[in-house]
Enzyme design. Structure first.
Site, PDB file in Angstrom:
ATOM      1  N   ARG A 192      -7.474  -3.223   9.830  1.00 48.71           N
ATOM      2  CA  ARG A 192      -6.731  -3.801  10.276  1.00 48.71           C
ATOM      3  C   ARG A 192      -7.366  -4.911  11.445  1.00 48.71           C
ATOM      4  O   ARG A 192      -6.782  -5.757  11.735  1.00 48.71           O
ATOM      5  CB  ARG A 192      -5.517  -3.058  10.571  1.00 48.71           C
ATOM      6  CG  ARG A 192      -4.699  -2.800   9.611  1.00 48.71           C
ATOM      7  CD  ARG A 192      -3.402  -2.326   9.589  1.00 48.71           C
ATOM      8  NE  ARG A 192      -2.854  -1.531   8.513  1.00 48.71           N
ATOM      9  CZ  ARG A 192      -2.523  -1.954   7.338  1.00 48.71           C
ATOM     10  NH1 ARG A 192      -2.696  -3.246   6.998  1.00 48.71           N
ATOM     11  NH2 ARG A 192      -1.952  -1.293   6.392  1.00 48.71           N
ATOM     12  N   LYS A 244       0.895  -1.239  -0.113  1.00 52.09           N
ATOM     13  CA  LYS A 244       0.029  -0.096   0.065  1.00 52.09           C
ATOM     14  C   LYS A 244       0.978   1.326   0.020  1.00 52.09           C
ATOM     15  O   LYS A 244       0.703   2.099  -0.782  1.00 52.09           O
ATOM     16  CB  LYS A 244      -0.816  -0.293   1.163  1.00 52.09           C
ATOM     17  CG  LYS A 244      -1.872   0.937   1.313  1.00 52.09           C
ATOM     18  CD  LYS A 244      -3.184   0.692   2.206  1.00 52.09           C
ATOM     19  CE  LYS A 244      -2.725   0.734   3.710  1.00 52.09           C
ATOM     20  NZ  LYS A 244      -2.876   2.239   4.280  1.00 52.09           N
ATOM     21  N   SER A 245       1.858   1.379   0.869  1.00 55.87           N
ATOM     22  CA  SER A 245       2.744   2.572   0.763  1.00 55.87           C
ATOM     23  C   SER A 245       3.468   2.904  -0.340  1.00 55.87           C
ATOM     24  O   SER A 245       3.539   3.952  -1.016  1.00 55.87           O
ATOM     25  CB  SER A 245       3.698   2.391   2.098  1.00 55.87           C
ATOM     26  OG  SER A 245       3.339   2.301   3.232  1.00 55.87           O
ATOM     27  N   ASP A 296       1.716  -0.688  12.122  1.00 56.62           N
ATOM     28  CA  ASP A 296       0.543  -1.228  11.566  1.00 56.62           C
ATOM     29  C   ASP A 296       0.189  -2.532  11.994  1.00 56.62           C
ATOM     30  O   ASP A 296      -0.991  -3.124  11.564  1.00 56.62           O
ATOM     31  CB  ASP A 296       0.540  -1.111   9.951  1.00 56.62           C
ATOM     32  CG  ASP A 296       0.321   0.231   9.443  1.00 56.62           C
ATOM     33  OD1 ASP A 296      -0.088   1.248  10.165  1.00 56.62           O
ATOM     34  OD2 ASP A 296       0.955   0.694   8.391  1.00 56.62           O
ATOM     35  N   SER A 302       6.698   9.480  11.862  1.00 51.36           N
ATOM     36  CA  SER A 302       5.744   9.374  11.079  1.00 51.36           C
ATOM     37  C   SER A 302       6.391   9.404   9.598  1.00 51.36           C
ATOM     38  O   SER A 302       6.995  10.404   9.167  1.00 51.36           O
ATOM     39  CB  SER A 302       4.698  10.403  11.235  1.00 51.36           C
ATOM     40  OG  SER A 302       3.938  10.363  10.025  1.00 51.36           O
ATOM     41  N   ARG A 349       2.817   5.955  -3.415  1.00 51.66           N
ATOM     42  CA  ARG A 349       3.812   6.722  -3.716  1.00 51.66           C
ATOM     43  C   ARG A 349       4.273   6.609  -5.404  1.00 51.66           C
ATOM     44  O   ARG A 349       4.349   7.609  -5.830  1.00 51.66           O
ATOM     45  CB  ARG A 349       5.047   6.325  -2.961  1.00 51.66           C
ATOM     46  CG  ARG A 349       4.855   7.018  -1.334  1.00 51.66           C
ATOM     47  CD  ARG A 349       5.964   6.227  -0.397  1.00 51.66           C
ATOM     48  NE  ARG A 349       5.992   6.658   0.786  1.00 51.66           N
ATOM     49  CZ  ARG A 349       5.292   6.419   1.844  1.00 51.66           C
ATOM     50  NH1 ARG A 349       4.123   5.667   1.436  1.00 51.66           N
ATOM     51  NH2 ARG A 349       5.511   7.002   2.813  1.00 51.66           N
ATOM     52  N   GLY A 352      -5.207   8.038   5.287  1.00 52.49           N
ATOM     53  CA  GLY A 352      -4.420   9.060   6.034  1.00 52.49           C
ATOM     54  C   GLY A 352      -3.143   9.477   5.263  1.00 52.49           C
ATOM     55  O   GLY A 352      -2.679  10.725   4.993  1.00 52.49           O
ATOM     56  N   GLN A 386       4.630   9.437   6.953  1.00 52.72           N
ATOM     57  CA  GLN A 386       3.825  10.142   6.185  1.00 52.72           C
ATOM     58  C   GLN A 386       4.100  11.950   6.535  1.00 52.72           C
ATOM     59  O   GLN A 386       4.216  12.448   5.353  1.00 52.72           O
ATOM     60  CB  GLN A 386       2.280  10.023   6.734  1.00 52.72           C
ATOM     61  CG  GLN A 386       1.615   8.890   6.460  1.00 52.72           C
ATOM     62  CD  GLN A 386       0.339   8.543   6.869  1.00 52.72           C
ATOM     63  OE1 GLN A 386      -0.259   9.597   7.440  1.00 52.72           O
ATOM     64  NE2 GLN A 386      -0.362   7.238   6.740  1.00 52.72           N
ATOM     65  N   ARG A 445      -7.061   2.265  17.800  1.00 46.98           N
ATOM     66  CA  ARG A 445      -6.843   1.029  17.774  1.00 46.98           C
ATOM     67  C   ARG A 445      -6.404   0.348  19.229  1.00 46.98           C
ATOM     68  O   ARG A 445      -6.591  -0.760  19.356  1.00 46.98           O
ATOM     69  CB  ARG A 445      -5.614   0.698  16.778  1.00 46.98           C
ATOM     70  CG  ARG A 445      -5.971   0.781  15.480  1.00 46.98           C
ATOM     71  CD  ARG A 445      -5.146   0.138  14.317  1.00 46.98           C
ATOM     72  NE  ARG A 445      -5.491   0.376  13.159  1.00 46.98           N
ATOM     73  CZ  ARG A 445      -4.905   0.731  11.756  1.00 46.98           C
ATOM     74  NH1 ARG A 445      -3.424   0.601  12.046  1.00 46.98           N
ATOM     75  NH2 ARG A 445      -5.670   0.817  10.758  1.00 46.98           N
TER      76      ARG A 445
HETATM   77  C1  S3P Z   1       2.493   5.129   6.121  1.00 46.41           C
HETATM   78  C2  S3P Z   1       2.894   5.380   7.399  1.00 46.41           C
HETATM   79  C3  S3P Z   1       2.536   4.863   8.311  1.00 46.41           C
HETATM   80  C4  S3P Z   1       1.549   3.712   8.258  1.00 46.41           C
HETATM   81  C5  S3P Z   1       0.654   3.826   7.412  1.00 46.41           C
HETATM   82  C6  S3P Z   1       1.152   4.085   5.878  1.00 46.41           C
HETATM   83  C7  S3P Z   1       2.913   5.493   4.870  1.00 46.41           C
HETATM   84  O1  S3P Z   1       1.609   6.197   9.066  1.00 46.41           O
HETATM   85  O2  S3P Z   1       0.631   3.615   9.560  1.00 46.41           O
HETATM   86  O3  S3P Z   1      -0.377   2.987   7.173  1.00 46.41           O
HETATM   87  O4  S3P Z   1       2.796   5.024   3.611  1.00 46.41           O
HETATM   88  O5  S3P Z   1       3.972   6.452   4.873  1.00 46.41           O
HETATM   89  P1  S3P Z   1       2.116   7.152  10.085  1.00 46.41           P
HETATM   90  O6  S3P Z   1       3.052   8.146   9.105  1.00 46.41           O
HETATM   91  O7  S3P Z   1       1.062   8.049  10.501  1.00 46.41           O
HETATM   92  O8  S3P Z   1       3.016   6.456  11.067  1.00 46.41           O
END
Ligand code: S3P
Length: 444
Positions: free
Chosen positions: A404, A24-25, A331, A175, A29, A101, A177, A362
Site C-alpha cells: 500500500r 482481497k478480503s 487499509d 480487527s 474467505r 496476515g 481478522q 505504516r
Molecule cells: C482484513 C482485515 C484488516 C485489514 C486487512 C484485511 C480482513 O486487518 O487491514 O487488510 O480481510 O479481515 P485487521 O483485522 O488486522 O484490522
C-alpha cells in the site's frame, strides 16, 4: 528485498477505466469457506495478488484440489474441490502464509477446531506481526499453540481439537481478522460463540457464512458496540461466488483522480459494503467529486452491494478523521494521507496506532515518504497531523516492501513535480497485480 525501483513522472491528464482486482478480503474467505465445504465451489474473478495466492496454497496443503480455471486482468477463476472441514488432511510441512496476515489469522481460527497438527509461517514482515490477538481467544476455546514469545509470533504451531468450547469475547482492538478467526473456530465449538467489537469491522465472514447456510446474528448496542454470534457445530455448504472489485484497490484511483487537476476515472463493480465504503465517504467529506451508480442487483451470492464509480478532479480540503473512521478505512490510510497532503488546510487522522502492525510500520512509512515528497506530516502518539496545500516534488520514497505504500507513492508521482522514485515497488502485486501498468494506462 530487491534493488528495483520504479520512476513515475507527472501525468498531463488521467482518463480511463482501470481494471480493479477482485476484493482481497472476500477472495481469502471464499477459498477458506470452500475448504470447509464438502464438494465443489467455484470462485469467479477472485483477486490474484500474492496474498490470495498464499491462501490458495494453504487450502491445497490442507487437502482440497484447487484449480485455476482462467485468468484475466489480475483476476482468477478458481474451482475448489474439498473433502470438507471434517476430513482435512494434516499438512506435511509448514503452511506458507507469505506476506498475508489475513491468511495467517483466519487459518489459525479455522485449524483451531480441526484435530490436526500444523505450523503457520510466513515472510520476514509476517514474522514480526502480532499473533497473540488470535492465539489468546483460540487458546481459551481449547486449541493448543506454541511459538516464540509465548506463541505471539510466527512460526506458530497449532494443535487443533475436534471440539472447542464456545467463547464470549470482547476484542481488544477492532480487527476483522480476529473476529473472523473466532467465528471460524466457533464452527467447531459446541454452543454459541459471541464476538463483541467496540466498532463494527468488515462483515464479509458473517455475510459469506450466511450465504452458505450458517446462521449468524448481529446486534448493535446503543453505544455502537457490535456483537456477532453463531452456534456450532456447523459447516458451510459449497456454493459458487463472484467476487466484486476491491474498494481498497479502487481507493488509489479515487485519490489519484481527486488530487489531479485534469482527471476523470471510471471504476466498475466496486463493493460499497457499509463496512468498506468509508474511503468514499471520507473523500467526499474532503470535497471529492465521486458519482456512485448503484447496481440494481447486489453482486455475488453474499449480496455485497455494488456500484460503478466515476471520480473527477476536485479541490479537496482538510478534515478531522475520527478513530472509528480510521478503523473503518484502515487499509486506505496511506493513500488518504496523500490526499490530505494535497488538500488545503489541516487533516488529522486520529487513532491510527494499528497501522504500526501492518505489513510495515505504516505510520513511519507514510510520514517518511510524504515528508520526502515535501509534505508536512507530524505524528503525535497514535494521531497523524498533515498540513496540506504544499506542492509535492519528486523524491526517492521507501516502500518498506509494503504494497500500500508502494502504490501510494506511485500515485504521488502522477502529480509531484519532476521524478518520483519508488523503491522496492514489487510488493504492489501482493494486493494489486498489474497496478503499475494500469497507472501508465490512465495517462491521457
Ligand atoms: C482484513 C482485515 C484488516 C485489514 C486487512 C484485511 C480482513 O486487518 O487491514 O487488510 O480481510 O479481515 P485487521 O483485522 O488486522 O484490522
Amino acid at each position: 528485498m530487491t534493488d528495483d525501483v520504479l520512476v513515475v513522472r507527472p501525468a498531463a491528464k488521467l482518463r480511463g477505466s482501470p481494471a480493479l482486482p477482485g476484493d482481497k478480503s472476500i477472495s481469502h474467505r471464499a477459498l477458506l469457506l470452500a475448504l470447509l465445504a464438502q464438494g465443489e465451489s467455484r470462485i469467479t474473478a477472485a483477486g490474484d495478488g500474492g496474498d490470495v495466492r498464499s491462501t490458495a496454497g494453504v487450502v491445497a496443503a490442507l487437502g482440497a484440489t484447487v484449480e485455476r480455471l482462467a485468468e484475466r486482468d489480475g483476476r482468477v477463476d478458481y474451482r475448489v474441490l474439498s473433502p470438507g472441514g471434517a476430513a482435512l488432511s494434516e499438512p506435511g510441512g509448514p503452511l506458507d502464509c507469505g506476506n498475508s496476515g489475513t491468511t495467517t489469522r483466519l487459518v489459525a481460527g479455522l485449524l483451531a477446531g480441526r484435530p490436526l497438527f500444523a505450523v503457520l509461517d510466513g515472510d520476514a514482515s509476517l514474522r514480526r506481526r502480532p499473533m497473540g490477538r488470535v492465539v489468546e481467544p483460540l487458546r481459551a476455546m481449547g486449541a493448543g499453540f506454541a511459538g516464540r514469545h509465548n506463541a505471539t509470533l510466527l512460526p506458530l504451531a497449532i494443535t487443533g481439537q475436534a471440539h472447542l468450547a464456545p467463547i464470549d469475547y470482547m476484542t481488544p482492538v477492532p480487527s476483522a481478522q480476529v473476529k473472523s478467526a473466532i467465528l471460524l473456530a466457533g464452527l467447531a465449538a459446541d454452543g454459541e460463540t459471541r464476538v463483541t467489537e467496540a466498532v463494527a469491522t468488515r462483515d464479509h465472514t458473517e455475510r459469506m457464512l450466511r450465504a452458505r447456510g450458517v446462521p449468524v446474528t448481529e446486534i448493535t448496542a446503543a453505544d455502537g458496540r457490535h456483537t456477532v454470534s453463531l452456534r456450532g457445530p456447523a459447516l458451510p455448504a459449497a456454493i459458487n461466488e463472484t467476487v466484486p472489485a476491491d474498494p481498497s484497490g479502487a481507493a488509489f484511483w479515487l485519490v489519484a483522480a481527486s488530487i489531479h487537476p485534469d482527471a476523470e476515472l471510471h471504476l466498475a463493480g466496486v463493493s460499497t459494503n457499509p463496512t468498506r465504503r468509508a474511503i468514499i465517504d471520507i473523500l467526499r467529506r474532503m470535497g471529492a467529486d465521486i458519482e456512485e451508480h448503484t447496481r440494481p442487483a447486489a453482486g455475488g451470492a453474499d449480496g455485497e452491494p455494488l456500484a460503478d464509480l466515476v471520480v473527477r478532479s476536485a479541490a479537496l480540503h482538510g478534515i478531522e478523521i475520527s478513530p472509528a473512521e480510521t478503523a473503518s478505512a484502515i487499509d486506505e490510510i496511506p493513500i488518504l494521507a496523500l490526499a490530505a497532503a494535497v488538500a488545503s488546510g489541516t487533516t488529522w487522522i486520529r487513532g491510527a496506532g494499528e497501522l504500526r502492525h501492518k505489513e510495515s510500520d505504516r505510520i513511519a512509512g507514510i510520514a517518511d515518504g510524504l515528508t520526502a515528497l515535501g509534505a508536512h506530516v507530524r505524528v503525535e502518539g497514535d494521531d497523524i497531523e498533515i498540513k496540506g496545500g504544499r506542492r509535492l516534488r519528486g523524491a526517492v520514497t521507501e516502500t518498506l516492501d509494503d504494497h500500500r505504500l508502494a502504490m501510494t507513492f506511485a500515485v504521488a508521482g502522477l502529480i509531484a513535480e519532476g521524478e518520483t522514485t519508488v523503491r522496492q515497488p514489487g510488493s504492489a502485486a501482493i494486493s494489486y497485480p498489474g497496478f503499475f501498468q494500469q497507472l501508465e494506462g490512465v495517462r491521457a
